[in-house]
Design a protein around this motif. Sequence first.
Motif, PDB file in Angstrom:
ATOM      1  N   THR A  62       0.777  -1.291   0.083  1.00 45.81           N
ATOM      2  CA  THR A  62       0.099  -0.114  -0.145  1.00 45.81           C
ATOM      3  C   THR A  62       1.070   1.324   0.058  1.00 45.81           C
ATOM      4  OG1 THR A  62      -1.542  -1.006   1.272  1.00 45.81           O
ATOM      5  CG2 THR A  62      -1.865   1.250   1.367  1.00 45.81           C
ATOM      6  N   ILE A  63       0.657   2.188  -0.936  1.00 40.40           N
ATOM      7  CA  ILE A  63       1.399   3.438  -0.995  1.00 40.40           C
ATOM      8  C   ILE A  63       0.519   4.616  -0.453  1.00 40.40           C
ATOM      9  CG2 ILE A  63       2.542   5.063  -2.384  1.00 40.40           C
ATOM     10  CD1 ILE A  63       3.609   1.880  -2.659  1.00 40.40           C
ATOM     11  N   LEU A  64       0.984   5.062   0.613  1.00 40.42           N
ATOM     12  CA  LEU A  64       0.218   6.410   1.220  1.00 40.42           C
ATOM     13  C   LEU A  64       1.056   7.714   0.972  1.00 40.42           C
ATOM     14  CD1 LEU A  64      -0.428   4.465   4.572  1.00 40.42           C
ATOM     15  CD2 LEU A  64      -1.744   4.659   2.714  1.00 40.42           C
ATOM     16  N   PRO A  65       0.036   8.745   1.043  1.00 46.39           N
ATOM     17  CA  PRO A  65      -1.067   8.640   1.014  1.00 46.39           C
ATOM     18  C   PRO A  65      -1.897   8.152  -0.276  1.00 46.39           C
ATOM     19  CG  PRO A  65      -0.414  10.831   0.425  1.00 46.39           C
ATOM     20  CD  PRO A  65       0.824  10.018   0.792  1.00 46.39           C
ATOM     21  N   GLU A  66      -3.162   7.670   0.205  1.00 44.00           N
ATOM     22  CA  GLU A  66      -3.940   6.948  -0.662  1.00 44.00           C
ATOM     23  C   GLU A  66      -4.568   8.040  -1.736  1.00 44.00           C
ATOM     24  OE1 GLU A  66      -7.241   4.932   1.169  1.00 44.00           O
ATOM     25  OE2 GLU A  66      -5.907   3.689   2.087  1.00 44.00           O
ATOM     26  N   LYS A  67      -4.641   9.379  -1.433  1.00 48.34           N
ATOM     27  CA  LYS A  67      -5.097  10.223  -2.614  1.00 48.34           C
ATOM     28  C   LYS A  67      -4.022  10.331  -3.640  1.00 48.34           C
ATOM     29  CE  LYS A  67      -3.951  13.987   0.530  1.00 48.34           C
ATOM     30  NZ  LYS A  67      -3.897  15.357   0.854  1.00 48.34           N
ATOM     31  N   GLY A 119       3.265  25.226 -11.279  1.00 46.86           N
ATOM     32  CA  GLY A 119       2.727  24.323 -12.266  1.00 46.86           C
ATOM     33  C   GLY A 119       2.489  23.101 -11.452  1.00 46.86           C
ATOM     34  N   ASP A 120       2.015  22.130 -12.314  1.00 44.75           N
ATOM     35  CA  ASP A 120       1.658  20.734 -11.579  1.00 44.75           C
ATOM     36  C   ASP A 120       3.075  19.908 -11.845  1.00 44.75           C
ATOM     37  OD1 ASP A 120      -0.641  21.155 -10.519  1.00 44.75           O
ATOM     38  OD2 ASP A 120      -1.692  20.320 -12.534  1.00 44.75           O
ATOM     39  N   TYR A 121       3.675  19.341 -10.600  1.00 46.16           N
ATOM     40  CA  TYR A 121       4.774  18.611 -10.795  1.00 46.16           C
ATOM     41  C   TYR A 121       4.326  16.991 -10.507  1.00 46.16           C
ATOM     42  CZ  TYR A 121       7.968  22.626  -9.938  1.00 46.16           C
ATOM     43  OH  TYR A 121       8.506  23.468 -10.160  1.00 46.16           O
ATOM     44  N   ARG A 122       5.070  16.032 -10.956  1.00 48.94           N
ATOM     45  CA  ARG A 122       4.718  14.611 -10.941  1.00 48.94           C
ATOM     46  C   ARG A 122       5.614  13.708 -10.305  1.00 48.94           C
ATOM     47  NH1 ARG A 122       3.993  12.854 -16.450  1.00 48.94           N
ATOM     48  NH2 ARG A 122       5.992  12.015 -16.451  1.00 48.94           N
ATOM     49  N   VAL A 123       5.159  12.910  -9.374  1.00 54.23           N
ATOM     50  CA  VAL A 123       5.996  11.975  -8.594  1.00 54.23           C
ATOM     51  C   VAL A 123       5.506  10.757  -8.892  1.00 54.23           C
ATOM     52  CG1 VAL A 123       6.864  11.532  -6.162  1.00 54.23           C
ATOM     53  CG2 VAL A 123       6.443  13.945  -6.906  1.00 54.23           C
ATOM     54  N   THR A 124       6.422   9.907  -9.210  1.00 51.23           N
ATOM     55  CA  THR A 124       6.146   8.649  -9.527  1.00 51.23           C
ATOM     56  C   THR A 124       6.668   7.585  -8.540  1.00 51.23           C
ATOM     57  OG1 THR A 124       5.434   8.870 -11.885  1.00 51.23           O
ATOM     58  CG2 THR A 124       6.006   6.861 -11.270  1.00 51.23           C
ATOM     59  N   VAL A 125       6.330   6.537  -7.839  1.00 51.87           N
ATOM     60  CA  VAL A 125       6.973   5.560  -7.056  1.00 51.87           C
ATOM     61  C   VAL A 125       6.405   4.321  -7.611  1.00 51.87           C
ATOM     62  CG1 VAL A 125       6.928   4.981  -4.727  1.00 51.87           C
ATOM     63  CG2 VAL A 125       6.408   7.415  -5.011  1.00 51.87           C
ATOM     64  N   SER A 126       7.566   3.686  -7.862  1.00 53.40           N
ATOM     65  CA  SER A 126       7.200   2.291  -8.213  1.00 53.40           C
ATOM     66  C   SER A 126       8.471   1.236  -7.795  1.00 53.40           C
ATOM     67  CB  SER A 126       7.238   2.377  -9.835  1.00 53.40           C
ATOM     68  OG  SER A 126       8.540   2.618 -10.220  1.00 53.40           O
ATOM     69  N   SER A 150      10.636   9.223  -9.105  1.00 51.36           N
ATOM     70  CA  SER A 150      11.001   9.938 -10.323  1.00 51.36           C
ATOM     71  C   SER A 150      10.157  11.387  -9.965  1.00 51.36           C
ATOM     72  CB  SER A 150      10.917   9.653 -11.757  1.00 51.36           C
ATOM     73  OG  SER A 150       9.634   9.324 -12.069  1.00 51.36           O
ATOM     74  N   ILE A 151      10.921  12.355 -10.265  1.00 49.72           N
ATOM     75  CA  ILE A 151       9.991  13.856 -10.075  1.00 49.72           C
ATOM     76  C   ILE A 151      10.137  14.452 -11.414  1.00 49.72           C
ATOM     77  CG2 ILE A 151      10.054  16.014  -8.921  1.00 49.72           C
ATOM     78  CD1 ILE A 151      11.444  14.604  -6.446  1.00 49.72           C
TER      79      ILE A 151
END
Length: 128
Positions: free
Chosen positions: A21-26, A99-106, A57-58
């Motif tokens: 589970t990756i938190l926060p859920e939102k 702006g909107d930044y994207r953070v990806t956790v995998s 990655s950011i």
Amino acid sequence: MKYFICVLIVIVSGCSGTYPTILPEKNDLKVATVNHKYQDIIEIKGGAVNESSVSVSIIPNDSGLAWNPEEIKYSFGGEDGVNKDYHRIIISGIPKKSGDYRVTVSGFTLGTMYSGKDFYKQYTINIK
């Protein structure tokens, strides 16, 4: 026949495990402000992870934000050290542009009693 069914149940239950589970859920992290310090935490629960099993990655790359695992200081036998906890990912820095930044956790959890599981989650940080 009953013996076969019991063995089959044990084998199947041994191959299943909890999914990480990756938190926060939102899907949004805390709102940030340009040229002001920012920090938020992403937690990975439900499995063992380490440096080689987690990727973050950011985007954009020159955002002013970076990620690091939480560092836990310890003292043992007169020696001090630091352990890195990849279950708690800290996103911090000073955003450069709005702006909107994207953070990806995998990544994947390491197989212990159960086989490892893959995980993937993408977040958005709104920079004002």
